[in-house]
Design a protein around this motif. Structure first.
Motif, PDB file in Angstrom:
ATOM      1  N   LEU A   1       0.754  -1.307   0.062  1.00 15.16           N
ATOM      2  CA  LEU A   1       0.114  -0.065   0.005  1.00 15.16           C
ATOM      3  C   LEU A   1       0.659   1.340  -0.002  1.00 15.16           C
ATOM      4  N   ASP A   2       1.949   1.287   0.372  1.00 14.32           N
ATOM      5  CA  ASP A   2       2.798   2.321   0.473  1.00 14.32           C
ATOM      6  C   ASP A   2       3.428   2.532  -0.894  1.00 14.32           C
ATOM      7  N   ASP A   3       3.603   1.769  -1.846  1.00  7.76           N
ATOM      8  CA  ASP A   3       4.329   1.550  -2.975  1.00  7.76           C
ATOM      9  C   ASP A   3       3.731   2.519  -3.891  1.00  7.76           C
ATOM     10  N   GLN A   4       2.277   2.320  -4.276  1.00  2.20           N
ATOM     11  CA  GLN A   4       1.516   3.384  -4.961  1.00  2.20           C
ATOM     12  C   GLN A   4       0.289   2.877  -4.981  1.00  2.20           C
ATOM     13  N   PRO A   5      -0.725   3.808  -5.512  1.00  5.14           N
ATOM     14  CA  PRO A   5      -2.195   3.557  -5.533  1.00  5.14           C
ATOM     15  C   PRO A   5      -2.512   2.406  -6.636  1.00  5.14           C
ATOM     16  N   TRP A   6      -3.211   1.247  -6.091  1.00  3.60           N
ATOM     17  CA  TRP A   6      -3.506   0.328  -6.959  1.00  3.60           C
ATOM     18  C   TRP A   6      -5.215   0.341  -7.239  1.00  3.60           C
ATOM     19  N   ASP A   7      -5.267  -0.111  -8.211  1.00  2.00           N
ATOM     20  CA  ASP A   7      -7.144  -0.188  -8.553  1.00  2.00           C
ATOM     21  C   ASP A   7      -7.433  -1.372  -8.062  1.00  2.00           C
ATOM     22  N   VAL A   8      -6.618  -2.693  -8.449  1.00  2.00           N
ATOM     23  CA  VAL A   8      -6.865  -3.902  -8.026  1.00  2.00           C
ATOM     24  C   VAL A   8      -5.769  -4.890  -7.462  1.00  2.00           C
ATOM     25  N   VAL A   9      -5.866  -5.553  -6.589  1.00  2.00           N
ATOM     26  CA  VAL A   9      -4.794  -6.366  -6.004  1.00  2.00           C
ATOM     27  C   VAL A   9      -5.278  -7.870  -6.244  1.00  2.00           C
ATOM     28  N   ILE A  10      -4.320  -8.692  -6.487  1.00  2.00           N
ATOM     29  CA  ILE A  10      -4.762 -10.064  -6.804  1.00  2.00           C
ATOM     30  C   ILE A  10      -3.636 -11.008  -6.108  1.00  2.00           C
ATOM     31  N   VAL A  11      -4.377 -11.630  -5.113  1.00  2.00           N
ATOM     32  CA  VAL A  11      -3.445 -12.388  -4.136  1.00  2.00           C
ATOM     33  C   VAL A  11      -3.462 -13.969  -4.768  1.00  2.00           C
ATOM     34  N   ALA A  12      -2.323 -14.226  -5.146  1.00  2.00           N
ATOM     35  CA  ALA A  12      -2.130 -15.642  -5.720  1.00  2.00           C
ATOM     36  C   ALA A  12      -0.627 -16.206  -5.039  1.00  2.00           C
TER      37      ALA A  12
END
Length: 678
Positions: free
Chosen positions: A466-477
């Protein structure tokens, strides 16, 4: 591709001009509905035609008679309502520039007594086929008369529907049960001498030839060496080929081997770990002695071998059926000089074994095959691009990243290890499954082409992500880790991952306990016996490794026998304890009070995996959907628009073994379904 590429050269089959030499040979994917080639079946073959194949052959073992019980999802073309569905399929295949035929058969003894209408199976004699287990009666004259008429009627139906031809199946079914001495022990006019054994098959071929137009193509699939004691051998097979050609056969689909057992079939349709194109040189020698064109398919999965087969005159037409299931665009990619982008067939044989295990044929790493209507082979661009983080570069994460990048999203793939592949890397360490590397390698190359950023040796936490950059989608694989048996003494048990990786290879008398049912325990057994251990494989199931398909299992089971592995079924592991003599394992039988204890030097267990979900759990509260998936939208290719947290800053999903312990195909399907709608 150069204009003189032999694989792309046209070929005239009778009066039918084929645009190249690549054929999808007849096979039964079990996509029928009510025994008919409806929308799903049609979409599968139309996609192959769109991909550039010269000829797609439907209906592997399509049935001509009501009493031929469908054993594996067969088309039932004896039904009158089949004709409009055939016509629609033929029209759409022709629109894409390909020809289309169907195989026709009466299964004879290759079926079950206990399916469909429970009518008796028939064959040349009172025989039983081991694979499908039917006890057949010797066909009477009235049986032969009606089946002959059925062949004629269905052939005419196929011609009226606009198909370009048919192939008569004479390999392990009714027709060749008469001509092979292995099955035919009759003492009437249909048995004994060669002329008697050929009497009925020739009657059928002549009747069909007379009933259809002269331009309608009729082929035959037959073996030229059954490779079994008392079976058909090459000299007599060549004589048969000559006689059926004179009776009206226009081409031969050449086979080597027989089909009565799983082991025999596995040698004819070879899985991974077996030599590629094992019968090609044999086919070339036979072709030189025949007067009609020859096609042949047996693990010819790479373009170089297919091109060689045509260039050297070994074959007229190359069957690349499984390769086309992995990538139906294969012919177009050859034509356009994009062979480096062909998704490889890895020989996992899920396409064949899936018919029995899952009710339909699936490709291990092409989730669109057989699902063209819900997960199209072609990936559409998204209307707007999103920034997507994919965490975990196992099969699910690799496929998710590929699909998302194809759709035009900005994708960053994170992996904690120093290379991509996840559990596939571990699985491919087993010599029998080394070809699984092809799944990883192809996706790695595709991600490089698509410009996907990959960060290796990167352990991702919620904070760093979350500190890296704003994401629209995160997919946990993030996959899974080996599950331990929930028993007393579980800490004394080694998992199969350590065995396969070589981290721990116990010797002596080793118990391998399998409560998973896949390849993993079998791979561990082979690794252990290779290191000198004496192994007993124990399972609570009624049969060992029920999730391993029959063709793949045949090689494993032979290995177990050769290495003296004891196999014990119907025993559940209840506990492990240390004693002065070693590790004592306590077993029971489910539902009963029976208990027994036996001592081993080591205990190895395969229990599937537990999901690695810490990252998901950390992120879920910050997501807009709180991890929720709209299942109806997922299956209908609709967007995921669930909002359960207005304060969230991104959408969160998890896929593959990060959800639950499943196989490679399930992980790929998770990714394909979800990411096509993002």
């Amino acid at each position: 591709m150069t204009v003189d590429d032999p694989l792309m050269s046209p070929f005239v089959l009778k009066n039918l001009t084929l645009r190249n030499r690549i054929v999808s040979t007849s096979h039964e994917p079990a996509y029928s509905e009510d025994g008919l080639p409806k929308d799903r079946y049609r979409a599968y073959h139309v996609e192959k035609a769109r991909g550039g194949v010269a000829l797609t052959m439907i209906g592997g073992s399509a049935l001509v008679s009501r009493d031929s019980a469908p054993a594996f999802g067969n088309l039932q073309l004896w039904k009158e309502e089949a004709e409009p569905w055939l016509r629609r399929l033929a029209d759409q295949v022709h629109e894409q520039g390909a020809a289309v035929m169907t195989q026709l058969t009466h299964l004879g003894h290759r079926t079950s007594n206990y399916t469909d209408n429970w009518l008796p199976a028939i064959s040349a004699g009172n025989v039983r086929e081991p694979a499908h287990r039917a006890f057949a009666k010797a066909a009477e004259q009235w049986d032969l008369d009606r089946v002959l008429q059925d062949f004629v009627d269905v052939a005419q139906r196929c011609e009226a529907a606009g198909l370009d031809g048919i192939e008569l199946m004479a390999w392990g079914h009714l027709l060749d049960s008469f001509w092979t001495p292995f099955w035919n022990h009759r003492d009437d006019d249909y048995g004994g001498t060669y002329e008697n054994r050929m009497r009925y098959p020739l009657q059928v071929i002549r009747a069909v030839r007379a009933a259809v137009g002269t331009d309608f193509v009729i082929g035959a699939r037959m073996t030229f060496d059954e490779e079994r004691e008392g079976g058909l051998e090459t000299p007599e097979a060549l004589r048969i080929a000559e006689d059926i050609t004179a009776a009206g056969i226009d081409f031969i689909s050449l086979i080597k081997g027989s089909i009565g057992t799983d082991a025999h079939l596995a040698r004819t349709i070879p899985p991974m770990s077996t030599p590629a194109s094992p019968h090609l040189e044999f086919a070339g020698r036979i072709r030189q002695k025949l007067s009609v064109p020859v096609m042949h398919a047996a693990r010819i999965s790479d373009v170089a071998t297919a091109r060689y087969a045509v260039a050297e005159g070994l074959l007229d037409l190359v069957g690349m059926t499984r390769a086309l299931m992995a990538d139906p665009e294969l012919p177009n990619k050859v034509r356009d000089g994009r062979t480096d982008r062909i998704r490889p067939c890895v020989g996992a044989n899920m396409c064949i074994d899936g018919i029995y295990a899952s009710g339909a044929a699936y490709c291990m790493h092409n989730p669109s095959t057989g699902r063209e209507l819900e997960v199209p082979q072609r990936i559409d661009r998204a209307s707007t691009g999103s920034r997507v983080a994919v965490v975990g570069a196992g099969p699910a994460g690799l496929e998710a990243s590929r699909v998302l990048a194809e759709r035009g999203h900005d994708v960053h793939l994170f992996e904690a290890a120093d290379k991509v592949g996840g559990q596939l890397l571990l699985a491919s360490l087993a010599p029998r499954r080394r070809d699984l590397r092809g799944i990883i390698d192809w996706r790695t190359e595709e991600l490089a082409r698509l410009g996907v950023r990959i960060s290796l040796n990167t352990y991702v936490t919620a904070e760093t992500l979350l500190d890296d950059q704003p994401w629209d989608v995160v997919i946990v694989a993030t996959g899974g880790t080996p599950a331990a048996p929930r028993i007393p003494g579980a800490g004394l048990v080694t998992d199969t991952w350590d065995v396969l990786s070589g981290a721990h290879r116990p010797r002596g008398h080793v118990l391998v306990y399998d409560d998973h049912g896949g390849n993993q325990a079998l791979d561990a057994v082979e690794a252990l016996v290779g290191g000198g251990a004496t192994v007993e494989l124990v399972t609570p199931e009624r049969t060992p490794s029920p999730d391993v398909g029959s063709l793949t299992a045949a090689g494993y089971f032979n290995s177990l026998a050769e290495n003296g592995v004891t196999v014990t079924v119907l025993r559940r592991l209840h506990g492990v304890s240390r004693t002065p003599d070693g590790l004592e394992a306590e077993f029971g039988v489910d539902g009963f009070g029976f208990r027994e204890r036996r001592t081993f030097d080591a205990v190895v267990a395969e229990m599937g995996t537990d999901p690695v979900q810490e990252l998901y759990d950390e992120l879920v509260g910050s997501s807009t959907n709180l991890g929720a998936v709209d299942l109806a939208a997922l299956l209908d290719r609709g967007p995921q628009s669930v909002v359960r947290n207005e304060e969230g800053s991104f959408r969160l999903f998890r896929i593959g073994d990060a959800v639950a312990s499943r196989n490679v195909h399930a992980a790929m399907l998770d990714a394909a379904r979800l990411c096509r709608a993002i």
